[in-house]
Structures are given as structure tokens and as C-alpha cells.
Scaffold this motif. Structure first.
Motif, PDB file in Angstrom:
ATOM      1  N   GLY A 148       0.818  -1.206   0.000  1.00 32.67           N
ATOM      2  CA  GLY A 148       0.000   0.000   0.000  1.00 32.67           C
ATOM      3  C   GLY A 148       0.848   1.250   0.000  1.00 32.67           C
ATOM      4  N   PRO A 149       0.205   2.390  -0.184  1.00 35.96           N
ATOM      5  CA  PRO A 149       0.938   3.650  -0.151  1.00 35.96           C
ATOM      6  C   PRO A 149       1.527   3.870   1.236  1.00 35.96           C
ATOM      7  CG  PRO A 149      -1.410   4.072  -0.228  1.00 35.96           C
ATOM      8  CD  PRO A 149      -1.226   2.593  -0.382  1.00 35.96           C
ATOM      9  N   THR A 150       2.761   4.347   1.281  1.00 32.49           N
ATOM     10  CA  THR A 150       3.407   4.573   2.561  1.00 32.49           C
ATOM     11  C   THR A 150       3.406   6.057   2.888  1.00 32.49           C
ATOM     12  OG1 THR A 150       5.554   4.737   1.485  1.00 32.49           O
ATOM     13  CG2 THR A 150       4.897   2.564   2.304  1.00 32.49           C
ATOM     14  N   ASP A 151       3.317   6.358   4.167  1.00 40.03           N
ATOM     15  CA  ASP A 151       3.326   7.746   4.608  1.00 40.03           C
ATOM     16  C   ASP A 151       4.722   8.199   5.007  1.00 40.03           C
ATOM     17  OD1 ASP A 151       0.645   8.105   4.200  1.00 40.03           O
ATOM     18  OD2 ASP A 151       0.095   7.454   6.225  1.00 40.03           O
ATOM     19  N   ASP A 152       5.707   7.297   4.935  1.00 39.89           N
ATOM     20  CA  ASP A 152       7.043   7.689   5.342  1.00 39.89           C
ATOM     21  C   ASP A 152       7.830   8.345   4.216  1.00 39.89           C
ATOM     22  OD1 ASP A 152       7.416   5.483   3.762  1.00 39.89           O
ATOM     23  OD2 ASP A 152       8.841   4.495   5.099  1.00 39.89           O
ATOM     24  N   ASP A 153       7.179   8.583   3.079  1.00 35.83           N
ATOM     25  CA  ASP A 153       7.852   9.287   1.989  1.00 35.83           C
ATOM     26  C   ASP A 153       8.019  10.738   2.396  1.00 35.83           C
ATOM     27  OD1 ASP A 153       7.927   7.082   0.387  1.00 35.83           O
ATOM     28  OD2 ASP A 153       6.086   7.562  -0.690  1.00 35.83           O
ATOM     29  N   THR A 154       9.255  11.129   2.578  1.00 35.13           N
ATOM     30  CA  THR A 154       9.526  12.522   2.906  1.00 35.13           C
ATOM     31  C   THR A 154      10.331  13.114   1.783  1.00 35.13           C
ATOM     32  OG1 THR A 154      11.506  11.874   4.096  1.00 35.13           O
ATOM     33  CG2 THR A 154       9.497  12.144   5.395  1.00 35.13           C
ATOM     34  N   GLU A 155      10.136  14.376   1.584  1.00 37.08           N
ATOM     35  CA  GLU A 155      10.856  15.049   0.515  1.00 37.08           C
ATOM     36  C   GLU A 155      12.324  15.110   0.882  1.00 37.08           C
ATOM     37  OE1 GLU A 155      11.013  19.335  -1.771  1.00 37.08           O
ATOM     38  OE2 GLU A 155       9.211  18.748  -0.710  1.00 37.08           O
ATOM     39  N   TRP A 156      13.163  14.747  -0.065  1.00 36.19           N
ATOM     40  CA  TRP A 156      14.591  14.827   0.174  1.00 36.19           C
ATOM     41  C   TRP A 156      14.970  16.284   0.241  1.00 36.19           C
ATOM     42  CZ3 TRP A 156      18.747  16.873  -2.527  1.00 36.19           C
ATOM     43  CH2 TRP A 156      19.986  16.523  -2.045  1.00 36.19           C
ATOM     44  N   GLU A 157      15.661  16.635   1.280  1.00 33.81           N
ATOM     45  CA  GLU A 157      16.076  18.018   1.413  1.00 33.81           C
ATOM     46  C   GLU A 157      17.578  18.058   1.392  1.00 33.81           C
ATOM     47  OE1 GLU A 157      14.334  20.302   4.471  1.00 33.81           O
ATOM     48  OE2 GLU A 157      12.378  19.372   4.249  1.00 33.81           O
ATOM     49  N   GLY A 158      18.106  18.688   0.387  1.00 33.47           N
ATOM     50  CA  GLY A 158      19.548  18.844   0.291  1.00 33.47           C
ATOM     51  C   GLY A 158      20.010  19.892   1.275  1.00 33.47           C
ATOM     52  N   GLY A 159      21.285  19.982   1.446  1.00 33.94           N
ATOM     53  CA  GLY A 159      21.816  20.918   2.412  1.00 33.94           C
ATOM     54  C   GLY A 159      22.270  22.209   1.778  1.00 33.94           C
ATOM     55  N   ALA A 160      21.659  22.615   0.665  1.00 37.73           N
ATOM     56  CA  ALA A 160      22.094  23.827  -0.017  1.00 37.73           C
ATOM     57  C   ALA A 160      21.996  25.031   0.902  1.00 37.73           C
ATOM     58  CB  ALA A 160      21.268  24.056  -1.274  1.00 37.73           C
ATOM     59  N   SER A 161      20.960  25.092   1.719  1.00 34.04           N
ATOM     60  CA  SER A 161      20.807  26.252   2.587  1.00 34.04           C
ATOM     61  C   SER A 161      21.681  26.131   3.828  1.00 34.04           C
ATOM     62  CB  SER A 161      19.343  26.424   2.992  1.00 34.04           C
ATOM     63  OG  SER A 161      18.916  25.274   3.692  1.00 34.04           O
ATOM     64  N   THR A 162      22.010  24.910   4.235  1.00 30.13           N
ATOM     65  CA  THR A 162      22.820  24.729   5.427  1.00 30.13           C
ATOM     66  C   THR A 162      24.278  24.478   5.081  1.00 30.13           C
ATOM     67  OG1 THR A 162      22.419  22.350   5.456  1.00 30.13           O
ATOM     68  CG2 THR A 162      20.871  23.742   6.659  1.00 30.13           C
ATOM     69  N   SER A 164      25.536  21.596   4.270  1.00 31.07           N
ATOM     70  CA  SER A 164      26.005  20.298   4.719  1.00 31.07           C
ATOM     71  C   SER A 164      26.130  19.277   3.586  1.00 31.07           C
ATOM     72  CB  SER A 164      25.080  19.756   5.811  1.00 31.07           C
ATOM     73  OG  SER A 164      23.774  19.630   5.315  1.00 31.07           O
ATOM     74  N   TYR A 165      25.386  19.403   2.503  1.00 27.68           N
ATOM     75  CA  TYR A 165      25.469  18.473   1.388  1.00 27.68           C
ATOM     76  C   TYR A 165      25.766  19.211   0.094  1.00 27.68           C
ATOM     77  CZ  TYR A 165      23.287  14.753   4.109  1.00 27.68           C
ATOM     78  OH  TYR A 165      23.007  13.809   5.035  1.00 27.68           O
ATOM     79  N   THR A 166      26.508  18.547  -0.752  1.00 28.14           N
ATOM     80  CA  THR A 166      26.708  19.045  -2.107  1.00 28.14           C
ATOM     81  C   THR A 166      26.330  17.937  -3.054  1.00 28.14           C
ATOM     82  OG1 THR A 166      28.983  18.256  -2.292  1.00 28.14           O
ATOM     83  CG2 THR A 166      28.656  20.470  -1.361  1.00 28.14           C
ATOM     84  N   LEU A 167      26.271  18.229  -4.323  1.00 26.61           N
ATOM     85  CA  LEU A 167      25.951  17.212  -5.318  1.00 26.61           C
ATOM     86  C   LEU A 167      26.979  16.088  -5.276  1.00 26.61           C
ATOM     87  CD1 LEU A 167      24.058  16.391  -7.568  1.00 26.61           C
ATOM     88  CD2 LEU A 167      25.466  17.684  -9.153  1.00 26.61           C
TER      89      LEU A 167
END
Length: 175
Positions: A148-162, A164-167
Motif C-alpha cells: 500500500g501507499p506509505t506515509d514515510d515518503d519525505t521530501e529529500w532536502e539537500g543541504g544547499a541552505s545549510t 552540509s550536502y553538495t551534489l
């Protein structure tokens, strides 16, 4: 000096043009291949490419997304969130249920009015069952091949504003 994004030539005054729906900075020679885009100067920095995270999207549909005053963002829901997905272990489920029923692949295929090669491919995991075949298998073998459809799908948030992550942190190179 800037470089033309189309031909690679060095240019002192690049022009922003829209070519095939993309806005790119080009030299005066390549500008003829598109329509020039007039840029509006504003106080905020603008980017050439939309990431879908800006507050003022041009889609016209604002439903499902609320203001970012609370600090937490909710992912917009779409039609795919309501769809059931084929289970990861669908091949093992089919094989296990068929063996538990005491059927051979050929017998199961005959009862489903399908080819035996189809059943073999499904049990090996070489192909996904179509909706029609999935329903036939679920009815005949009394199993469920979907999750079934899961509710744990969260939008991936990159760290561009923080910062912490780069491509480079996300991409896996195949050297």
C-alpha cells in the motif's frame, strides 16, 4: 569573460535567451537560435533553474503546500501517493504460493490462460506483472503482490541552505 553555454565561445556580454524551453546565456552569434529573455532586477538572488523549492512557483496550483512559517515543510501530494506499488519480493511470493498450491509453472500458466514463459519470467523477477496479470495471480494464488501507499515518503532536502550536502556527496561515479 563568460562562456557561451551553447557553443563554448568566450563572450564579454552574454545574452539570456530561451531555446527549446531552457533559458541559457549565449554569445551574440547563438542568440539567433532562441528568443531573448528580459530579466527583471530584484532584490533577491534569482536562479536560472527551478528546484521546486521556491515559494512562488508558476504552476498556478497552490493546493497541498502551506506556508513555511512553521519551519517544517510538507511534501506535496500527488496521484502516485495513492497508488499501490508492486512488492519488492513479488517473485518469491508468486513462487512460494505456487509451490504451496502444488502447481507447476505450466499448470499455473494454463489456469491463468497465460504462457508458461510468463510465469517463469515473473518468478525469476525478470519482469513486473501487468495489472491484469497481477490480479489474476492474486485471485488464483490468494496472495497480495502489492504494498500500500506509505506515509514515510519525505521530501529529500539537500543541504544547499545549510551547506552540509553538495551534489558530490550524493552522486556515485562509475569510474
Amino acid at each position: 569573460m563568460a562562456q557561451c553555454e551553447m557553443c563554448g565561445a568566450e563572450t564579454s556580454s552574454p545574452k539570456t535567451v530561451k531555446i527549446e524551453g531552457a533559458e541559457i546565456d549565449v554569445c551574440s552569434d547563438c542568440a539567433q537560435f532562441g528568443t531573448e529573455v528580459r530579466t527583471q532586477s530584484s532584490g533577491s538572488a534569482s536562479t536560472k533553474y527551478s528546484t521546486g523549492s521556491s515559494g512562488s512557483g508558476g504552476s498556478g496550483s497552490g493546493s497541498g503546500s502551506s506556508g513555511s512559517s512553521g519551519g517544517t515543510r510538507r511534501r506535496r501530494r500527488d496521484m502516485f501517493d495513492q497508488m499501490e506499488e508492486i512488492a519488492q519480493d513479488y517473485d518469491a511470493r508468486i513462487r512460494g504460493a505456487r509451490e504451496a498450491s502444488g502447481l507447476t509453472q505450466e499448470e499455473l500458466a494454463k489456469q491463468l490462460n497465460e504462457k508458461a514463459s510468463l510465469v517463469r519470467k515473473l518468478e525469476r523477477g525478470d519482469m513486473l506483472p501487468s495489472d491484469d496479470i497481477r490480479r489474476k495471480l492474486e485471485r488464483k494464488l490468494d496472495i497480495s503482490l502489492t504494498e500500500g501507499p506509505t506515509d514515510d515518503d519525505t521530501e529529500w532536502e539537500g543541504g544547499a541552505s545549510t551547506g552540509s550536502y553538495t551534489l558530490g556527496d550524493v552522486v556515485k561515479r562509475k569510474d
